[in-house]
Design a protein around this motif. Structure first.
Motif, PDB file in Angstrom:
ATOM      1  N   PHE A 359       0.847  -1.097   0.333  1.00  0.00           N
ATOM      2  CA  PHE A 359      -0.098   0.044  -0.204  1.00  0.00           C
ATOM      3  C   PHE A 359       1.253   1.167   0.029  1.00  0.00           C
ATOM      4  N   ILE A 360       0.803   2.298  -1.407  1.00  0.00           N
ATOM      5  CA  ILE A 360       1.455   3.009  -1.127  1.00  0.00           C
ATOM      6  C   ILE A 360       0.608   4.334  -0.891  1.00  0.00           C
ATOM      7  N   ARG A 361       0.914   5.678  -0.001  1.00  0.00           N
ATOM      8  CA  ARG A 361       0.353   6.711   0.496  1.00  0.00           C
ATOM      9  C   ARG A 361       1.202   7.489  -0.720  1.00  0.00           C
ATOM     10  N   LEU A 362       0.350   8.208  -1.058  1.00  0.00           N
ATOM     11  CA  LEU A 362       0.663   8.970  -2.837  1.00  0.00           C
ATOM     12  C   LEU A 362       0.754  10.539  -2.606  1.00  0.00           C
ATOM     13  N   PRO A 363       1.228  11.088  -2.537  1.00  0.00           N
ATOM     14  CA  PRO A 363       1.273  12.642  -2.765  1.00  0.00           C
ATOM     15  C   PRO A 363       0.421  13.767  -3.313  1.00  0.00           C
ATOM     16  N   GLU A 364       0.048  15.045  -2.554  1.00  0.00           N
ATOM     17  CA  GLU A 364      -0.483  15.712  -3.268  1.00  0.00           C
ATOM     18  C   GLU A 364      -0.260  15.934  -5.031  1.00  0.00           C
ATOM     19  N   GLY A 365      -0.678  15.484  -5.337  1.00  0.00           N
ATOM     20  CA  GLY A 365      -0.450  16.451  -7.131  1.00  0.00           C
ATOM     21  C   GLY A 365       0.611  15.046  -7.483  1.00  0.00           C
ATOM     22  N   ALA A 366       0.308  13.808  -7.099  1.00  0.00           N
ATOM     23  CA  ALA A 366       1.129  12.817  -7.950  1.00  0.00           C
ATOM     24  C   ALA A 366      -0.075  11.993  -8.686  1.00  0.00           C
ATOM     25  N   ASP A 367      -0.233  12.830  -9.376  1.00  0.00           N
ATOM     26  CA  ASP A 367      -0.960  12.641 -11.149  1.00  0.00           C
ATOM     27  C   ASP A 367      -0.998  12.060 -11.936  1.00  0.00           C
ATOM     28  N   ASP A 368       0.533  11.748 -12.692  1.00  0.00           N
ATOM     29  CA  ASP A 368       0.995  11.546 -12.963  1.00  0.00           C
ATOM     30  C   ASP A 368       1.742   9.827 -13.279  1.00  0.00           C
ATOM     31  N   VAL A 369       0.951   9.225 -12.215  1.00  0.00           N
ATOM     32  CA  VAL A 369       1.218   7.962 -11.463  1.00  0.00           C
ATOM     33  C   VAL A 369       0.029   6.860 -12.748  1.00  0.00           C
ATOM     34  N   GLN A 370       0.576   5.530 -13.127  1.00  0.00           N
ATOM     35  CA  GLN A 370      -0.382   5.056 -14.235  1.00  0.00           C
ATOM     36  C   GLN A 370      -0.175   3.448 -13.795  1.00  0.00           C
ATOM     37  N   VAL A 371      -1.095   2.521 -14.229  1.00  0.00           N
ATOM     38  CA  VAL A 371      -1.201   1.533 -13.800  1.00  0.00           C
ATOM     39  C   VAL A 371       0.187   0.435 -14.703  1.00  0.00           C
ATOM     40  N   GLY A 372       0.868  -0.217 -14.220  1.00  0.00           N
ATOM     41  CA  GLY A 372       1.516  -0.112 -14.980  1.00  0.00           C
ATOM     42  C   GLY A 372       2.784   0.036 -14.233  1.00  0.00           C
ATOM     43  N   ASP A 373       2.998   1.498 -14.547  1.00  0.00           N
ATOM     44  CA  ASP A 373       4.646   1.486 -13.638  1.00  0.00           C
ATOM     45  C   ASP A 373       5.560   0.413 -12.711  1.00  0.00           C
ATOM     46  N   ILE A 374       6.437   0.641 -13.599  1.00  0.00           N
ATOM     47  CA  ILE A 374       7.582  -0.803 -12.244  1.00  0.00           C
ATOM     48  C   ILE A 374       8.309   0.796 -11.373  1.00  0.00           C
ATOM     49  N   VAL A 375       8.325   0.013 -10.136  1.00  0.00           N
ATOM     50  CA  VAL A 375       9.294   0.934  -8.784  1.00  0.00           C
ATOM     51  C   VAL A 375      10.027   0.532  -8.403  1.00  0.00           C
ATOM     52  N   ALA A 376      11.064   0.514  -8.267  1.00  0.00           N
ATOM     53  CA  ALA A 376      12.339   0.014  -7.727  1.00  0.00           C
ATOM     54  C   ALA A 376      12.297  -0.079  -6.038  1.00  0.00           C
ATOM     55  N   PHE A 377      12.128  -1.083  -4.977  1.00  0.00           N
ATOM     56  CA  PHE A 377      12.684  -0.560  -3.624  1.00  0.00           C
ATOM     57  C   PHE A 377      13.746  -1.313  -3.304  1.00  0.00           C
ATOM     58  N   GLY A 378      14.207  -0.491  -1.872  1.00  0.00           N
ATOM     59  CA  GLY A 378      14.976  -0.537  -1.380  1.00  0.00           C
ATOM     60  C   GLY A 378      14.499  -0.678   0.032  1.00  0.00           C
ATOM     61  N   ALA A 379      15.097  -2.738   0.374  1.00  0.00           N
ATOM     62  CA  ALA A 379      15.498  -3.028   1.623  1.00  0.00           C
ATOM     63  C   ALA A 379      16.127  -3.082   2.859  1.00  0.00           C
TER      64      ALA A 379
END
Length: 409
Positions: A359-379
Motif C-alpha cells: 500500500f503506497i500513500r501518494l502525495p498531493e499532485g502525484a497525478d502522473d502515476v499509471q497502472v503498470g509503472d515499475i517501482v524500484a524498492f530498497g530493503a
C-alpha cells in the motif's frame, strides 16, 4: 521421459518468479516482481571489503547465509576470501557442492543427522570448523566423530550474559578447552565470537570490551597450550561493527600467533536500511575510509491498481522482500521505457505490506502515476530478501539482465 512429464518439468523450470520471459530488460522482458543485483555496486563491495580486511591483517570469511547464492560465493572467493561462513550443516553442504572447500559453521553442530552431513563433508575433503560452548555438545561431537574415525576442528564460542549462545566468561572457556583436549576426535582450533549480541547505552565501548576479551581469551588458550592446531583462528564480526572487531584484532597483533578472520555477510549487496545506518557509523569512526559500501540489491514491482485518490497498490509483498523495516520506494519507470528516464517517487510512503500487495500513500499532485509503472524498492537486512527468491537477476546500470543467479536455500 513421457511427454507429460517433460512438459511438467519444463513448467516447473520456467515457473520461477522474477526471470526473463520476453527479453533481458527489467522494464519490459522480465516477470515482475523481480530481485535485481546491480553488477557495478556488487563489484565495488567485493573489492572494498576485501581491501578493508587485508589492511587490518585479517582474512575474510563472508557469511554465506546472507545470499545462499553459489555464484556470489565464487566471486567472493575469487576476490580473496579465506573461506565462507555458514549457519547450518545443509548450508555447508550446498556451499561445498558448489566448490567452497573451507567452511566455517558459526554455530553449534547438534543432532546426529547434521553430524552425518558434516562427516561426509570432511571425508570429501572439506576444511571444516564449527563452534562449541558446552560440555554436552563437545562430548556428543567427540563420540560421533570418534566412531567415524575423524577429527573435527572446533572453536570455542565466547558469548555475553543475556545474549545468544557462547560461554559466558573466560573461566568457562578454559574449562571447556581442557575437556576438548581429552576428546581424541576433537581438535581445538581457536576462538569464535559474535559482537552483534552486545547491547547497551554505549554499544561502541561495550563491543570494544567484548572484542578485547575475545582476543585476551584466545591468547590465554594459546599460552596454556590448549590449542591443538598449528594455525589457529580467532573470528568474529557481523556486518555492523566489523571495524571495531578488526581494530581489536589488529591492535593485539593476533596474526603473530593466530589467523584473524572477519565474517560480515551483508556487505556484498549492503542495503537501504539497518546496514546503511551502520555504515554511517563506521565511516564516522573511521575518517580514513572512503565512499563505503553501496546498496546493490533492489526489488522491482509494478503498480497494479489506483483504486482511490492518494493510494497506489503495488504488486509487491512479504513473499518478495524483507519487512523487518518497511521497504523504501527509490525510483519509478514506465513499463517498456528506458532506464535513464526515471520518474519521481518523492513523497511516496509505503504504509502496509501484505503477502503480495504493498500500500503506497501518494502525495498531493502525484497525478502522473499509471497502472503498470515499475517501482524500484530498497530493503533492510538483505538476508530476509534473498531467501524469498530462487533466482536473482544480475543487471547493469541500464537495467539489462546479464546473468540469472540461482540461490541454494
Amino acid at each position: 521421459m513421457s511427454e507429460s512429464a517433460t512438459a511438467t518439468a519444463a513448467v516447473r523450470e520456467a515457473g520461477q518468479k522474477g526471470t526473463p520471459e520476453a527479453g533481458r530488460s527489467l522494464l519490459s522482458g522480465v516477470s515482475l516482481p523481480a530481485a535485481a543485483i546491480f553488477a557495478p555496486a556488487l563489484e565495488h563491495n567485493l573489492a572494498w571489503m576485501q581491501r578493508f580486511a587485508e589492511a587490518h591483517g585479517a582474512h575474510l570469511a563472508p557469511h554465506g547465509k546472507t545470499t545462499m547464492t553459489p555464484e556470489l560465493f565464487r566471486r567472493q572467493c575469487e576476490a580473496g576470501a579465506w573461506g565462507i561462513t555458514l549457519a547450518t550443516a545443509p548450508q555447508c553442504r550446498a556451499a561445498f557442492a558448489h566448490g567452497v572447500e573451507r567452511l566455517l559453521l558459526a554455530n553449534q553442530l547438534v543432532g546426529e543427522a547434521n553430524m552425518v552431513i558434516v562427516a561426509g563433508l570432511i571425508e570429501a575433503g572439506a576444511d571444516f570448523y564449527c563452534v562449541v560452548d558446552s560440555e554436552a555438545n563437545a562430548q556428543a561431537l567427540g563420540r560421533f566423530f570418534a566412531a567415524r574415525k575423524l577429527r573435527l576442528k572446533v572453536l570455542i564460542e565466547l558469548g555475553v550474559e543475556g545474549g545468544r549462545t557462547g560461554c559466558r566468561n573466560q573461566a568457562q572457556v578454559i574449562a571447556l578447552a581442557q575437556l576438548i583436549g581429552a576428546e581424541s576426535a576433537l581438535q581445538l582450533a581457536g576462538m569464535e565470537g559474535y559482537e552483534g549480541v552486545v547491547h547497551g547505552d554505549d554499544p561502541v565501548t561495550a563491543i570494544r570490551a567484548y572484542a578485547g576479551l575475545l582476543v585476551e581469551t584466545a591468547q590465554r588458550l594459546h599460552a596454556d597450550g590448549l590449542i591443538e592446531v598449528d594455525e589457529p583462528i580467532v573470528t568474529a564480526s557481523g556486518s555492523a561493527w566489523y571495524d571495531l572487531v578488526a581494530e581489536a584484532f589488529d591492535a593485539a597483533q593476533l596474526r603473530e600467533r593466530f589467523t584473524p578472520v572477519l565474517r560480515p555477510g551483508c556487505y556484498v549487496v549492503h542495503d537501504h536500511g539497518i546496514y546503511r545506518e551502520a555504515q554511517r557509523g563506521v565511516l564516522a569512526r573511521r575518517a580514513d575510509l572512503h565512499e563505503g559500501l553501496l546498496p546493490a540489491l533492489e526489488v522491482f514491482a509494478q503498480v497494479q491498481s489506483l483504486p482511490e485518490p492518494g493510494l497506489a497498490i503495488v504488486a509487491l509483498g512479504k513473499r518478495d522482500i524483507g519487512f523487518d523495516q518497511l521497504p523504501e520506494p527509490l525510483r519509478r519507470y514506465r513499463e517498456g521505457g528506458d532506464a535513464s528516464d526515471t520518474l519521481t517517487v518523492e513523497g511516496w510512503t509505503l504504509t502496509k505490506l501484505m503477502d503480495q500487495h504493498a500500500f503506497i500513500r501518494l502525495p498531493e499532485g502525484a497525478d502522473d502515476v499509471q497502472v503498470g509503472d515499475i517501482v524500484a524498492f530498497g530493503a533492510s537486512h538483505p538476508c530476509l530478501t534473498f531467501d524469498k527468491w530462487r533466482r536473482v537477476c544480475l543487471v547493469d546500470d541500464g537495467l539489462n539482465v546479464s546473468e540469472v543467479l540461482e540461490t541454494a536455500f
